[in-house]
Design a protein around this motif. Sequence first.
Motif, PDB file in Angstrom:
ATOM      1  N   SER A 135      90.361  -7.413   0.034  1.00 20.81           N
ATOM      2  CA  SER A 135      91.773  -7.452   0.421  1.00 20.81           C
ATOM      3  C   SER A 135      92.348  -8.855   0.339  1.00 20.81           C
ATOM      4  CB  SER A 135      91.950  -6.924   1.848  1.00 20.81           C
ATOM      5  OG  SER A 135      91.545  -5.582   1.931  1.00 20.81           O
ATOM      6  N   PRO A 148      98.141  -4.303  -7.678  1.00 19.74           N
ATOM      7  CA  PRO A 148      99.179  -4.241  -6.639  1.00 19.74           C
ATOM      8  C   PRO A 148     100.578  -3.941  -7.178  1.00 19.74           C
ATOM      9  CG  PRO A 148      98.155  -6.439  -6.786  1.00 19.74           C
ATOM     10  CD  PRO A 148      97.784  -5.675  -8.012  1.00 19.74           C
ATOM     11  N   SER A 149     100.697  -3.597  -8.460  1.00 17.33           N
ATOM     12  CA  SER A 149     102.031  -3.461  -9.036  1.00 17.33           C
ATOM     13  C   SER A 149     102.677  -2.103  -8.758  1.00 17.33           C
ATOM     14  CB  SER A 149     101.966  -3.696 -10.545  1.00 17.33           C
ATOM     15  OG  SER A 149     101.174  -2.699 -11.157  1.00 17.33           O
ATOM     16  N   GLU A 151     104.492   1.195  -7.077  1.00 18.66           N
ATOM     17  CA  GLU A 151     105.735   1.292  -6.329  1.00 18.66           C
ATOM     18  C   GLU A 151     105.459   1.594  -4.853  1.00 18.66           C
ATOM     19  OE1 GLU A 151     109.835   3.910  -6.665  1.00 18.66           O
ATOM     20  OE2 GLU A 151     108.155   4.263  -8.038  1.00 18.66           O
ATOM     21  N   MET A 152     105.935   0.692  -3.985  1.00 17.55           N
ATOM     22  CA  MET A 152     105.693   0.895  -2.555  1.00 17.55           C
ATOM     23  C   MET A 152     106.291   2.198  -2.040  1.00 17.55           C
ATOM     24  SD  MET A 152     105.773  -2.474  -0.200  1.00 17.55           S
ATOM     25  CE  MET A 152     107.079  -3.420  -0.982  1.00 17.55           C
ATOM     26  N   TYR A 158      99.955  -0.864  -2.126  1.00 16.22           N
ATOM     27  CA  TYR A 158      99.823  -2.274  -1.780  1.00 16.22           C
ATOM     28  C   TYR A 158     101.025  -2.697  -0.944  1.00 16.22           C
ATOM     29  CZ  TYR A 158      99.884  -7.343  -2.185  1.00 16.22           C
ATOM     30  OH  TYR A 158      99.932  -8.679  -1.885  1.00 16.22           O
ATOM     31  N   ALA A 160     103.347  -5.556   0.019  1.00 15.10           N
ATOM     32  CA  ALA A 160     103.714  -6.882  -0.486  1.00 15.10           C
ATOM     33  C   ALA A 160     104.087  -7.839   0.647  1.00 15.10           C
ATOM     34  CB  ALA A 160     104.883  -6.757  -1.459  1.00 15.10           C
ATOM     35  N   TRP A 161     104.709  -7.327   1.702  1.00 15.92           N
ATOM     36  CA  TRP A 161     105.246  -8.207   2.765  1.00 15.92           C
ATOM     37  C   TRP A 161     104.159  -8.662   3.733  1.00 15.92           C
ATOM     38  CZ3 TRP A 161     104.853  -6.595   7.871  1.00 15.92           C
ATOM     39  CH2 TRP A 161     104.487  -5.255   8.039  1.00 15.92           C
ATOM     40  N   ASN A 162     103.090  -7.871   3.807  1.00 16.52           N
ATOM     41  CA  ASN A 162     101.989  -8.196   4.711  1.00 16.52           C
ATOM     42  C   ASN A 162     100.743  -7.948   3.871  1.00 16.52           C
ATOM     43  OD1 ASN A 162     100.280  -8.610   6.816  1.00 16.52           O
ATOM     44  ND2 ASN A 162     100.928  -6.847   8.022  1.00 16.52           N
ATOM     45  N   SER A 163     100.455  -8.882   2.987  1.00 19.74           N
ATOM     46  CA  SER A 163      99.527  -8.699   1.882  1.00 19.74           C
ATOM     47  C   SER A 163      98.249  -7.960   2.276  1.00 19.74           C
ATOM     48  CB  SER A 163      99.180 -10.059   1.269  1.00 19.74           C
ATOM     49  OG  SER A 163      98.505  -9.870   0.055  1.00 19.74           O
ATOM     50  N   PHE A 194      93.730 -12.232   7.602  1.00 16.18           N
ATOM     51  CA  PHE A 194      93.185 -13.249   6.703  1.00 16.18           C
ATOM     52  C   PHE A 194      92.660 -14.438   7.495  1.00 16.18           C
ATOM     53  CE2 PHE A 194      94.148 -17.046   3.948  1.00 16.18           C
ATOM     54  CZ  PHE A 194      93.047 -16.889   3.139  1.00 16.18           C
ATOM     55  N   ALA A 250     102.532  -0.477  10.576  1.00 19.00           N
ATOM     56  CA  ALA A 250     101.699  -1.593  11.035  1.00 19.00           C
ATOM     57  C   ALA A 250     101.510  -1.606  12.553  1.00 19.00           C
ATOM     58  CB  ALA A 250     102.306  -2.909  10.570  1.00 19.00           C
TER      59      ALA A 250
ATOM     60  N   GLY B 143     103.148 -13.673   5.827  1.00 20.16           N
ATOM     61  CA  GLY B 143     102.578 -12.380   5.461  1.00 20.16           C
ATOM     62  C   GLY B 143     101.760 -12.410   4.173  1.00 20.16           C
ATOM     63  N   ASN B 153     106.656  -9.584  -3.253  1.00 21.98           N
ATOM     64  CA  ASN B 153     107.502  -9.423  -2.077  1.00 21.98           C
ATOM     65  C   ASN B 153     109.000  -9.391  -2.405  1.00 21.98           C
ATOM     66  OD1 ASN B 153     107.918  -9.072   0.614  1.00 21.98           O
ATOM     67  ND2 ASN B 153     106.873 -10.913   1.265  1.00 21.98           N
ATOM     68  N   VAL B 165     107.041  -3.901  -9.554  1.00 21.69           N
ATOM     69  CA  VAL B 165     106.378  -4.785 -10.511  1.00 21.69           C
ATOM     70  C   VAL B 165     105.978  -3.981 -11.755  1.00 21.69           C
ATOM     71  CG1 VAL B 165     104.397  -6.292 -10.911  1.00 21.69           C
ATOM     72  CG2 VAL B 165     105.645  -6.420  -8.746  1.00 21.69           C
TER      73      VAL B 165
END
Lengths: 278, 379
Positions: A135, A148-149, A151-152, A158, A160-163, A194, A250, B143, B153, B165
């Motif tokens: 991760s 990670p590309s 679509e959220m 993935y 993006a805002w909280n990797s 992390f 989250a 983040g 992001n 992306v």
Amino acid sequence: MKKLVYFYLLLMVVSLLVVACKDDSDEIKDPGLVAGKGKFLLQFDNVVGKQDLVLDNKTYTNSLGESLTISRFNYFVSNIKLLREDGQSYTIPQDSSYFRIVESDPKSQILSLNNLPDGNYSGIEYIIGVDSLRSVSGIEKRGGALDPSGEMSGDGMYWAWNSGYIFLKLEGASPQSSASNGKFYYHIGLFGGFNQKTVNNIKTVKIDFGGSRAIVKGDSIPSVKLYADVEKVYNGPNPISFDKNPSIMADPVLSVGVANNYKSMFSFGELKQNSQAK
Amino acid sequence: MKSIKKILEQKRLIRPVLVLLIGVTWIGVMLGACKPEENNQEPEPSGSTPLAWKKPANFPDPVYNLTKNPLTEEGVALGKFLFYDGILSSNQIIGCGTCHQQQSAFTHHGHELSHGVNDQLGRRNSPSIQNVAWNPAFFWDGGVFDMDFVPFNPIENPVEMGETVNHVLEKLRNTPDKSAKVQVDYPKMFKAAFGTPEITTERMMKALSQFMTTMVSAESRYDKFALGDVTALSTEEKEGLKLFRQNCGSCHEGELFTNFSFRNNGLAPLKADDQGRYEVTKSEADKYKFKVPSLRNISFTAPYMHDGRYKTLGEVMEHYTDKVINSETLDPLLRAGGKPGLNLSETEKESIIAFLRTLSDDNFIKNKSFSDPGIGNAL
């Protein structure tokens, strides 16, 4: 003088024998077995209770009496380890051990595990989600299922805002949902943080093949079907109400509850031998 | 005769030496043969031109791992195009350079909050992109912790670029696009940078990181002073530097003017009740904490704070002396005295501001190598 030359020749031969390279990469990965040529098919069958999961067009009811339709059900399976009846195990090399199971994509539900050592396998162990090390690893280690590309708001897994990765994604609609659009969204992730400790929702699953043996040997290819019961996600020990919590992502308490629900959603289905043999 | 004998003697000496040498070499070869494949992640040579990159003399070592993504002229050039190109957004207009403009040290000048696709407003002030190779944490809440993962992001945020992306990659693969304002052949640029025209997530992110790595600001008057030119700062500015180190330096530390920690600096929460770092860690102790920003080029980066609430450095200083709000997570350094905040006179505050202006780096905001190659939209 000649003695010296012979001595050196001897030394060279000996050194060749002693220093001959040994490949210790497999030893690091697994203390037990090393790779072979065997093959194993693993199928994930998503169900609701005892019935096959139908997206969008079928109405289900949760244990709180709320009705729902399911539009999306995806999860990560990674770090697969096959357990042999003699107590030894084989861990699939990590780079080939990340799978994103997507309900709307049948191809994603059949995993082909290759280069296995021969043996009689009695069970399997894996992670629901992505381990913490991967991760946080560099982008060159994020190909394939981990790309990670995606679509959220679609089938992407993935954050993006909280990797980090979403380990399990369940979305749908319920007349009881308190969201303005009548939908519900459960995106469960969090690998432990992390450089600062956060919630860790990584779950390891161990499934026994119900006493039967999957035989990997030459042309003998076993095919094991595992069920993933969506009902367990919302009806587990921490029942989810679409009215009370139409969205869980989250949240440090609610997300743990859902992860503890789904960690027991898998069960052994059936085993077939030679299903794909040439 | 004597000389021949000598030669023969020497020969006799040479032979054992030769044999010994062969032996040593052999052992060396044997040992070498078993070396594990080091750096097996290193990218294959692409035929592109390596770009020399040197860290400024007064800076620490960068955090970003350049061995995994060695800078090349072609890679940086590609990164620059991607940085400015609106193709990264759903409406083809918003590029990175839209909200990170060079003349304001890659912030969005005059914008408390930036507007993305369809004029939607973001919720935090656009941070400066400078010296990011030293950042161990990105965004106001930290983040993201690896530069290669930063672009996901803004690209995927519905109020920023509102894209995916995946779709960006697809659009890039389909260039040159005749309907585009400027014709760019991305497959060709990816080939120049990475050896083949293949456009992947990894390559796109690495090209952007390469360009961002080159965006170094280290040529301010303060830097000249730091490197030994005592005449680079005036008496007032030197006094300001001293006061700055005493009062602000515990957070805005070192040559980067930040230690990248997360702090609650006593800003009263606004209507949006942005809880900052807490959103990432969900730890009560992180409520209302935000990443300490670098203060380099601060003269160019107004408005200030994570929500852009202060327009001038005077207002910022006034915040720290008079407007700090006490709360559970207020930084202990800001409640050392009787009342929350710093204890500074008007003259002292002016000296600090005078010093802060010496962090301006004109070369950084004018350097053509960071400028829009003619593809961007500054809105």
